[in-house]
Design a protein around this motif. Sequence first.
Motif, PDB file in Angstrom:
ATOM      1  N   SER A 115       8.696  48.530 -15.939  1.00 16.13           N
ATOM      2  CA  SER A 115       8.829  49.944 -15.580  1.00 16.13           C
ATOM      3  C   SER A 115       7.674  50.434 -14.704  1.00 16.13           C
ATOM      4  N   ASP A 116       6.702  49.569 -14.439  1.00 14.36           N
ATOM      5  CA  ASP A 116       5.491  49.983 -13.705  1.00 14.36           C
ATOM      6  C   ASP A 116       5.554  49.423 -12.280  1.00 14.36           C
ATOM      7  N   PRO A 117       5.860  50.280 -11.279  1.00 12.15           N
ATOM      8  CA  PRO A 117       6.104  49.770  -9.920  1.00 12.15           C
ATOM      9  C   PRO A 117       4.834  49.282  -9.226  1.00 12.15           C
ATOM     10  N   LEU A 118       5.031  48.455  -8.195  1.00  8.12           N
ATOM     11  CA  LEU A 118       3.906  47.820  -7.488  1.00  8.12           C
ATOM     12  C   LEU A 118       3.648  48.495  -6.139  1.00  8.12           C
ATOM     13  N   ILE A 119       2.446  48.314  -5.638  1.00  6.05           N
ATOM     14  CA  ILE A 119       2.103  48.783  -4.290  1.00  6.05           C
ATOM     15  C   ILE A 119       2.369  47.654  -3.294  1.00  6.05           C
ATOM     16  N   VAL A 120       3.026  48.003  -2.186  1.00  9.89           N
ATOM     17  CA  VAL A 120       3.274  47.038  -1.121  1.00  9.89           C
ATOM     18  C   VAL A 120       2.173  47.204  -0.063  1.00  9.89           C
ATOM     19  N   HIS A 121       1.580  46.070   0.320  1.00  9.77           N
ATOM     20  CA  HIS A 121       0.445  46.096   1.247  1.00  9.77           C
ATOM     21  C   HIS A 121       0.886  45.627   2.626  1.00  9.77           C
ATOM     22  N   LEU A 122       0.389  46.319   3.652  1.00  7.07           N
ATOM     23  CA  LEU A 122       0.685  45.909   5.019  1.00  7.07           C
ATOM     24  C   LEU A 122      -0.608  45.856   5.823  1.00  7.07           C
ATOM     25  N   TYR A 123      -0.539  45.204   6.970  1.00  2.00           N
ATOM     26  CA  TYR A 123      -1.741  45.096   7.805  1.00  2.00           C
ATOM     27  C   TYR A 123      -1.579  45.847   9.116  1.00  2.00           C
ATOM     28  N   SER A 124      -0.327  46.232   9.430  1.00  2.00           N
ATOM     29  CA  SER A 124      -0.067  46.884  10.710  1.00  2.00           C
ATOM     30  C   SER A 124       0.892  48.053  10.484  1.00  2.00           C
ATOM     31  N   LEU A 125       0.640  49.150  11.195  1.00  2.84           N
ATOM     32  CA  LEU A 125       1.517  50.321  11.070  1.00  2.84           C
ATOM     33  C   LEU A 125       2.953  49.995  11.460  1.00  2.84           C
ATOM     34  N   SER A 126       3.108  48.981  12.315  1.00  8.83           N
ATOM     35  CA  SER A 126       4.456  48.640  12.774  1.00  8.83           C
ATOM     36  C   SER A 126       5.325  48.119  11.617  1.00  8.83           C
ATOM     37  N   GLN A 127       4.706  47.755  10.491  1.00  8.48           N
ATOM     38  CA  GLN A 127       5.492  47.264   9.342  1.00  8.48           C
ATOM     39  C   GLN A 127       6.036  48.403   8.476  1.00  8.48           C
ATOM     40  N   ALA A 181       0.511  35.657   6.724  1.00  9.42           N
ATOM     41  CA  ALA A 181       1.735  35.556   5.907  1.00  9.42           C
ATOM     42  C   ALA A 181       2.876  36.283   6.617  1.00  9.42           C
ATOM     43  N   ASP A 182       2.513  37.298   7.381  1.00 11.48           N
ATOM     44  CA  ASP A 182       3.447  38.087   8.189  1.00 11.48           C
ATOM     45  C   ASP A 182       4.651  38.592   7.407  1.00 11.48           C
ATOM     46  N   ARG A 183       4.370  39.092   6.213  1.00 11.50           N
ATOM     47  CA  ARG A 183       5.398  39.805   5.460  1.00 11.50           C
ATOM     48  C   ARG A 183       4.688  40.750   4.501  1.00 11.50           C
ATOM     49  N   PRO A 184       5.360  41.805   4.091  1.00 13.73           N
ATOM     50  CA  PRO A 184       4.709  42.735   3.165  1.00 13.73           C
ATOM     51  C   PRO A 184       4.371  42.039   1.850  1.00 13.73           C
ATOM     52  N   ILE A 185       3.227  42.370   1.296  1.00 15.76           N
ATOM     53  CA  ILE A 185       2.738  41.716   0.077  1.00 15.76           C
ATOM     54  C   ILE A 185       2.601  42.753  -1.044  1.00 15.76           C
ATOM     55  N   ALA A 186       3.317  42.516  -2.136  1.00 20.12           N
ATOM     56  CA  ALA A 186       3.183  43.377  -3.317  1.00 20.12           C
ATOM     57  C   ALA A 186       1.949  42.924  -4.075  1.00 20.12           C
ATOM     58  N   ALA A 187       1.097  43.874  -4.460  1.00 20.58           N
ATOM     59  CA  ALA A 187      -0.126  43.481  -5.169  1.00 20.58           C
ATOM     60  C   ALA A 187      -0.619  44.589  -6.085  1.00 20.58           C
ATOM     61  N   PRO A 188      -0.463  44.384  -7.380  1.00 19.83           N
ATOM     62  CA  PRO A 188      -1.145  45.272  -8.329  1.00 19.83           C
ATOM     63  C   PRO A 188      -2.578  44.783  -8.485  1.00 19.83           C
ATOM     64  N   SER A 189      -3.381  45.516  -9.223  1.00 18.04           N
ATOM     65  CA  SER A 189      -4.708  45.027  -9.564  1.00 18.04           C
ATOM     66  C   SER A 189      -4.559  43.720 -10.356  1.00 18.04           C
ATOM     67  N   ALA A 190      -5.483  42.769 -10.114  1.00 15.52           N
ATOM     68  CA  ALA A 190      -5.323  41.407 -10.634  1.00 15.52           C
ATOM     69  C   ALA A 190      -5.921  41.244 -12.032  1.00 15.52           C
ATOM     70  N   ASN A 191      -5.593  42.170 -12.921  1.00 21.81           N
ATOM     71  CA  ASN A 191      -6.043  42.095 -14.313  1.00 21.81           C
ATOM     72  C   ASN A 191      -4.821  41.908 -15.205  1.00 21.81           C
ATOM     73  N   ARG A 192      -5.041  41.441 -16.452  1.00 23.06           N
ATOM     74  CA  ARG A 192      -3.967  41.494 -17.436  1.00 23.06           C
ATOM     75  C   ARG A 192      -3.650  42.975 -17.663  1.00 23.06           C
ATOM     76  N   PHE A 193      -2.409  43.279 -17.977  1.00 21.92           N
ATOM     77  CA  PHE A 193      -1.980  44.655 -18.169  1.00 21.92           C
ATOM     78  C   PHE A 193      -2.882  45.365 -19.183  1.00 21.92           C
ATOM     79  N   ALA A 194      -3.264  46.593 -18.856  1.00 23.67           N
ATOM     80  CA  ALA A 194      -4.070  47.448 -19.735  1.00 23.67           C
ATOM     81  C   ALA A 194      -5.524  46.983 -19.878  1.00 23.67           C
ATOM     82  N   ARG A 195      -5.963  46.094 -18.992  1.00 25.61           N
ATOM     83  CA  ARG A 195      -7.372  45.693 -18.959  1.00 25.61           C
ATOM     84  C   ARG A 195      -8.043  46.422 -17.792  1.00 25.61           C
TER      85      ARG A 195
END
Length: 361
Positions: free
Chosen positions: A67-79, A141-155
């Motif tokens: 239920s906890d959505p992720l942030i999608v990361h991009l490197y260029s505004l064109s994405q 990688a040339d594609r959008p990358i989903a990345a939450p913070s790299a911790n175990r949940f609730a840490r």
Amino acid sequence: MSLALPTRVVQVDPHEPAASAIQAAADLLVAGKLVAFPTETVYGLGANALDPAAVARIFTAKGRPASDPLIVHLYSLSQLEEIATAIPAVAWELAQRFWPGPLTLVLPKQPCIPDNVSAGLATVAVRMPNHPIPYRLLKLADRPIAAPSANRFARPSPTTAQHVLDDLDGKVELILDGGPTPIGVESTVLDLTQAVPTILRPGGLPLEALQPWLPAVTYSPRYAQLHEGGDATPAPGMLLKHYSPSVELLLYHGQAAAVLAAMQARVAAAQRAGQPIGVMVEEEWAADFTGAGVTVASLGTGADLAQVAKRLFAQMRYLERAGVALILTHTFGQSGLGLALQDRLIRATEGKIIEVAEQVD
Ligand code: TXA
Ligand code: MG
């Protein structure tokens, strides 16, 4: 249960990342694997955002609820138009002004974004990190990358590669170690899909920086929500229990001298009970907490909230490892990064705030 992966940690120069290391990481992402990498805020756990099976691995690795959505990361505004649709003019203005940087925009999503990225919502969170490692990684990688913070949940969120390893060893293929992250708290999440632009999570970009560009922007501090009787679900993923160290944390709030006195009294009580206690305070206060069984974790000078933010999560983890039974800390006001600090600390205490009445003498 699946077998643990061998997790590789590769040192990378954060200013001039070696092309070979970044290429290897990009190849893993393209192949549907997980790679942890530094950003200017905290370390992220990345996967190809367009590959639902890869994204599912993020949730498994973190133990994060779907239920906890992720942030999608991009490197260029064109994405941006690949990921979001119906993008309002103000989103383009904010992106021009603040990207790359610690601002995440919530916008209507494109159908190509898998449902597990957005937790089934019609929106998607997007940001462009301001760091050479993810910049080059996302570009290769040339594609959008989903990345939450790299911790175990609730840490607490990880601000070093070691924190990532402590939480996710055996659960991620590769950790790019680019040293400590410069900001230390996560991005500011701004929802542009509501009638009024709303901050869902205060973060590395202060509210004051947004206000000139977005005079109507609103934020209802978690602190106020608690005082109104507690808003249990203000936004997806904004659970109160979050960023918690495994040790109980008490958050003092009030006028400085009164807070100091109250914290000292609590420390003295712990000493009498023979209970090891941790104190997370600005360096100016370090000498005010001494004696047997007391561990002080300095947050740097209280005059510079950027220092406090940079050290906050690392010091929570340090005190945990030091084996204290209780951690005491206090709020740092509501201006600038103070708002983000307050949010993270209130979550870490699960709402246990100690209001200290002003001292009368
Ligand atoms: O600084 C950061 O933002 C770091 C680095 C790695 O980029 N990432 C990060 O991700 O903090 P995460 O997953 O730990 O926190 C993202 C939060 C979620 O908890 C969720 O509340 C919110 O962003 N979010 C994501 N998508 C959303 C959406 N569609 N609507 C509302 N909130 C959303
Ligand atoms: Mg997180």
